[in-house]
Motif scaffolding. Structure first.
Motif, short mmCIF file in Angstrom:
data_model
loop_
_atom_site.label_atom_id
_atom_site.label_comp_id
_atom_site.label_asym_id
_atom_site.label_seq_id
_atom_site.Cartn_x
_atom_site.Cartn_y
_atom_site.Cartn_z
N ALA A 31 -9.32 -5.48 -9.84
CA ALA A 31 -10.08 -5.59 -8.60
C ALA A 31 -11.54 -5.25 -8.89
O ALA A 31 -11.84 -4.25 -9.55
N ILE A 32 -12.45 -6.12 -8.39
CA ILE A 32 -13.89 -5.93 -8.64
C ILE A 32 -14.66 -6.10 -7.33
O ILE A 32 -14.11 -6.52 -6.31
N THR A 70 0.60 -6.21 -7.84
CA THR A 70 1.00 -6.97 -6.66
C THR A 70 1.63 -6.05 -5.63
O THR A 70 2.52 -5.25 -5.95
N GLY A 71 1.19 -6.15 -4.38
CA GLY A 71 1.71 -5.33 -3.31
C GLY A 71 0.93 -4.06 -3.06
O GLY A 71 1.16 -3.36 -2.06
N ALA A 72 -0.01 -3.74 -3.97
CA ALA A 72 -0.82 -2.53 -3.80
C ALA A 72 -1.88 -2.73 -2.74
O ALA A 72 -2.28 -3.87 -2.43
N ILE A 73 -2.36 -1.63 -2.17
CA ILE A 73 -3.50 -1.69 -1.28
C ILE A 73 -4.75 -1.96 -2.12
O ILE A 73 -4.90 -1.45 -3.24
N LEU A 74 -5.63 -2.83 -1.63
CA LEU A 74 -6.85 -3.15 -2.38
C LEU A 74 -7.75 -1.90 -2.42
O LEU A 74 -8.01 -1.28 -1.38
N PRO A 75 -8.21 -1.49 -3.60
CA PRO A 75 -9.03 -0.28 -3.70
C PRO A 75 -10.31 -0.38 -2.87
O PRO A 75 -10.88 -1.46 -2.68
N GLU A 76 -10.75 0.76 -2.38
CA GLU A 76 -12.00 0.82 -1.64
C GLU A 76 -13.16 0.42 -2.56
O GLU A 76 -13.14 0.68 -3.75
N ASN A 77 -14.15 -0.24 -2.00
CA ASN A 77 -15.34 -0.72 -2.71
C ASN A 77 -15.03 -1.93 -3.61
O ASN A 77 -15.84 -2.28 -4.46
N THR A 78 -13.86 -2.57 -3.42
CA THR A 78 -13.57 -3.84 -4.12
C THR A 78 -13.24 -4.88 -3.06
O THR A 78 -12.86 -4.55 -1.94
N ASP A 79 -13.38 -6.15 -3.43
CA ASP A 79 -13.08 -7.21 -2.47
C ASP A 79 -12.45 -8.44 -3.11
O ASP A 79 -12.11 -9.39 -2.41
N THR A 80 -12.30 -8.44 -4.41
CA THR A 80 -11.81 -9.63 -5.12
C THR A 80 -10.86 -9.20 -6.23
O THR A 80 -11.13 -8.22 -6.93
N VAL A 81 -9.76 -9.98 -6.39
CA VAL A 81 -8.79 -9.68 -7.45
C VAL A 81 -8.75 -10.86 -8.43
O VAL A 81 -8.62 -12.02 -8.02
N ILE A 82 -8.87 -10.53 -9.71
CA ILE A 82 -8.80 -11.54 -10.77
C ILE A 82 -7.51 -11.27 -11.54
O ILE A 82 -7.26 -10.16 -12.02
N ARG A 83 -6.67 -12.27 -11.64
CA ARG A 83 -5.36 -12.07 -12.27
C ARG A 83 -5.49 -11.82 -13.76
O ARG A 83 -6.48 -12.23 -14.40
N PRO A 120 -1.45 1.30 -8.45
CA PRO A 120 -0.09 0.73 -8.36
C PRO A 120 0.30 0.45 -6.91
O PRO A 120 -0.29 1.01 -5.98
N ALA A 121 1.32 -0.39 -6.73
CA ALA A 121 1.88 -0.60 -5.39
C ALA A 121 2.54 0.69 -4.93
O ALA A 121 3.17 1.40 -5.71
N GLY A 122 2.36 1.01 -3.66
CA GLY A 122 2.98 2.20 -3.11
C GLY A 122 2.20 3.47 -3.29
O GLY A 122 2.65 4.54 -2.86
N SER A 123 1.03 3.40 -3.90
CA SER A 123 0.19 4.59 -4.09
C SER A 123 -0.95 4.59 -3.08
O SER A 123 -1.40 3.52 -2.65
N PRO A 124 -1.45 5.78 -2.71
CA PRO A 124 -2.59 5.84 -1.79
C PRO A 124 -3.80 5.09 -2.36
O PRO A 124 -3.94 4.94 -3.58
N GLN A 125 -4.65 4.65 -1.46
CA GLN A 125 -5.80 3.84 -1.86
C GLN A 125 -6.76 4.64 -2.75
O GLN A 125 -7.12 5.76 -2.46
N ARG A 126 -7.14 4.01 -3.87
CA ARG A 126 -8.15 4.58 -4.75
C ARG A 126 -9.52 3.97 -4.42
O ARG A 126 -9.61 2.96 -3.72
N PRO A 160 -0.51 -4.34 7.05
CA PRO A 160 -1.15 -3.12 7.55
C PRO A 160 -2.34 -2.67 6.71
O PRO A 160 -3.04 -1.74 7.10
N PHE A 161 -2.54 -3.30 5.57
CA PHE A 161 -3.70 -3.01 4.71
C PHE A 161 -4.01 -4.29 3.95
O PHE A 161 -3.18 -5.21 3.90
N THR A 162 -5.22 -4.37 3.43
CA THR A 162 -5.53 -5.54 2.60
C THR A 162 -4.73 -5.43 1.31
O THR A 162 -4.87 -4.47 0.55
N ARG A 163 -3.89 -6.42 1.10
CA ARG A 163 -2.84 -6.33 0.09
C ARG A 163 -3.18 -7.18 -1.13
O ARG A 163 -3.60 -8.34 -1.00
N VAL A 164 -2.98 -6.62 -2.30
CA VAL A 164 -3.17 -7.35 -3.57
C VAL A 164 -2.00 -8.32 -3.74
O VAL A 164 -0.84 -7.94 -3.58
#
Length: 413
Positions: A69-70, A108-121, A89-95, A59-63
Motif C-alpha cells: 500500500a502506497i 487481502t481482506g486487511a483494512i487499508l493503512p492510514e495515509n495510503t490510498d493505492t494497493v499494488i499487487r 495483515p487481515a484482521g489486525s487493527p489499522q496501521r 465497514p472499512f476500506t478493504r484491501v
C-alpha cells in the motif's frame, strides 16, 4: 336406456376450462402468517422482513489484493522504489504509514493503512533488501482498494421482504448479525394416496400391486419452499376414507389426495368429502392428462386438492395448479411462463387442453427454446417423465399443432 349422446353432453358441461380452474384455485390462496426460523433452516423460505445494513458495507476500506500500500502522490511524482515500513495483515487493527515515500505490505481482506490510498499487487513489484521496486508503470489511484460504504451505507436496505431466501440472503443475514429470520409460515400439508393396489416403497409388491410413488413426487415438488409433508394412505373403503379425511381436515391446513376421484366403484373420495360437508369448487377440467381433478374447501377453511391417481396426471396437476397456489399463498409474484417452439407437427383431436411431455433444447442461432415431443404410453407412464423436461400446453379447439409454433411450457427440471 339413457340417451348416451345426452349423457356425453352433460358430462362435457360439468367440465371447466383450465383458465377457469386456475382462477378458482388462485382465488382460494391463503396466508398462514409469519414465524422466525434459524438461519440454518431459512433456505427456500419467503422473507417477511427487510434486511438492513447494521454498518457500512464494507465497514472499512478493504484491501483486495496481496501486495503493498502506497500514497499515489509518491508514484505520480516519479517514485518507483518504496522502503517497506511493516505489514498490515487481515484482521489486525489499522496501521499508519509514517513515511509518505514508503509503503506497507498488505494482505487481502486487511483494512487499508492510514495515509495510503493505492494497493499494488505483489506480481507488479520486486521485494528485496527491505524495499519494493515497481515492475509496472500502469498504476491507477485507488486500485485494489474496496472503499468503505461503497456497497451499502449503515441502515440501507440490502434485501427486500418477499425474497425467496437463497445462500446469498443467508450470508447477508449472517453478516449483519441476524441469527434468525422472519419468514412466511408454511401450511401443514398431508399427501394422501388411495387404493388397495399400493404398497410402501420398501415392500416387494405382489403381481397385482405397485409401489406408491405419487406421494414422493408431490412432496419433492413442494420441498423447494421448505414445505414438509406427512405421507398417508387410505384403503379402498368408504368408512375408512371418511374417518381418515375427517381427522386430516382437523389436523392439516392442506390435503393433497392422489387417486379415488374418478367414476370407478372404489373411487370414494368425492362422496366422502361431500359427506364431510366440504364445498366442491370444481370436479373435472377440460384437459389431458388430469381431467378428474377435484378441488374444494372444508367448512373450517382447509384447502383440498384431490388429484387423479395416474402418476403423470398427478404430477402435471401439481406443477400446473398447486405450485401457483403455493406461490400466491406465500405472496410471491406469479411465475412467468416459459415458452418453447414445437419441434415437429403434432395432432390431438379431443376438445381438451393437452399437456404434451417434451424434451427441450436451446437453439443458439435463434435464441429460442425448442420442445421435442416425447409422448409416453398414457398418464400411467411415470418412467416417461424422466425422458422429458416439461409439459407444453397445447390449447383447446385445435387438433393440429404446427412445427415452429410457440406454446407455454411448464418446466420441471
Amino acid at each position: 336406456m339413457p340417451n348416451l349422446r345426452w349423457l356425453k353432453i352433460k358430462v362435457k358441461r360439468l367440465m371447466i376450462p383450465i383458465e377457469e380452474a386456475t382462477k378458482i384455485v388462485l382465488e382460494h390462496s391463503k396466508s398462514y402468517g409469519e414465524e422466525a426460523v434459524p438461519l440454518a433452516e431459512a433456505i427456500g423460505r419467503v422473507l417477511r422482513q427487510d434486511i438492513l445494513a447494521d454498518r457500512d458495507f464494507p465497514p472499512f476500506t478493504r484491501v483486495t489484493m496481496d501486495g503493498i500500500a502506497i500514497r499515489f502522490n509518491a508514484y505520480a511524482n516519479g517514485q518507483r522504489k518504496f522502503p517497506i515500513e511493516g505489514m498490515q495483515p487481515a484482521g489486525s487493527p489499522q496501521r499508519t504509514l509514517h513515511n509518505p515515500d514508503g509503503c506497507l505490505e498488505v494482505m487481502t481482506g486487511a483494512i487499508l493503512p492510514e495515509n495510503t490510498d493505492t494497493v499494488i499487487r505483489y506480481e507488479d513489484v520486486k521485494v528485496e533488501n527491505g524495499s519494493a521496486r515497481l515492475q509496472s508503470n500502469d498504476i491507477k489511484k485507488g486500485q485494489n482498494a474496496h472503499l468503505r460504504a461503497f456497497d451499502r451505507r449503515e441502515g440501507e436496505r440490502i434485501v427486500r421482504a418477499g425474497a425467496i431466501i437463497s445462500p446469498a440472503e443467508v450470508g447477508v443475514a449472517a453478516t449483519v448479525g441476524l441469527s434468525s429470520l422472519k419468514v412466511a409460515r408454511l401450511p401443514t400439508v398431508a399427501i394422501i394416496s388411495t387404493g388397495d393396489e399400493l404398497v410402501e416403497v420398501e415392500e416387494t409388491p405382489e403381481p397385482h400391486q405397485i409401489r406408491t410413488s405419487n406421494v414422493y413426487t408431490i412432496a419433492s415438488a413442494l420441498s423447494r419452499w421448505g414445505i414438509r409433508t406427512d405421507k398417508l394412505h387410505i384403503a379402498d373403503d368408504m368408512d375408512a376414507t371418511r374417518a381418515k379425511l375427517s381427522a386430516c381436515l382437523e389436523q392439516y391446513d392442506v390435503l393433497i389426495l392422489s387417486g379415488g376421484v374418478s367414476k370407478g366403484k372404489f373411487d370414494y373420495i368425492p362422496a366422502a368429502l361431500n359427506a364431510l360437508g366440504t364445498k366442491k369448487l370444481f370436479h373435472k377440467i377440460k384437459q389431458r392428462p388430469g381431467k378428474p381433478f377435484w378441488f374444494g374447501e372444508s367448512a373450517n377453511g382447509k384447502v383440498i386438492f384431490a388429484l387423479p391417481g395416474n402418476p403423470v396426471s398427478a404430477f402435471m396437476c401439481t406443477m400446473r395448479y398447486i405450485r401457483p397456489w403455493i406461490r400466491k399463498s406465500l405472496e410471491l409474484e406469479p411465475m412467468d411462463y416459459a415458452y418453447a417452439v414445437l419441434a415437429e407437427d403434432f395432432k390431438f383431436k379431443p376438445d381438451l387442453t393437452y399437456f404434451l411431455q417434451v424434451r427441450t433444447s436451446f437453439d443458439p442461432e435463434t435464441g429460442r427454446l425448442i420442445a421435442i415431443p416425447v409422448e409416453g404410453h398414457g398418464s400411467g407412464d411415470l418412467a416417461n417423465l424422466v425422458d422429458a423436461d416439461g409439459f407444453l400446453e397445447l390449447p383447446r379447439e385445435k387438433d393440429k399443432f404446427k412445427k415452429g409454433k410457440v406454446f407455454p411450457l411448464i418446466f420441471y427440471r
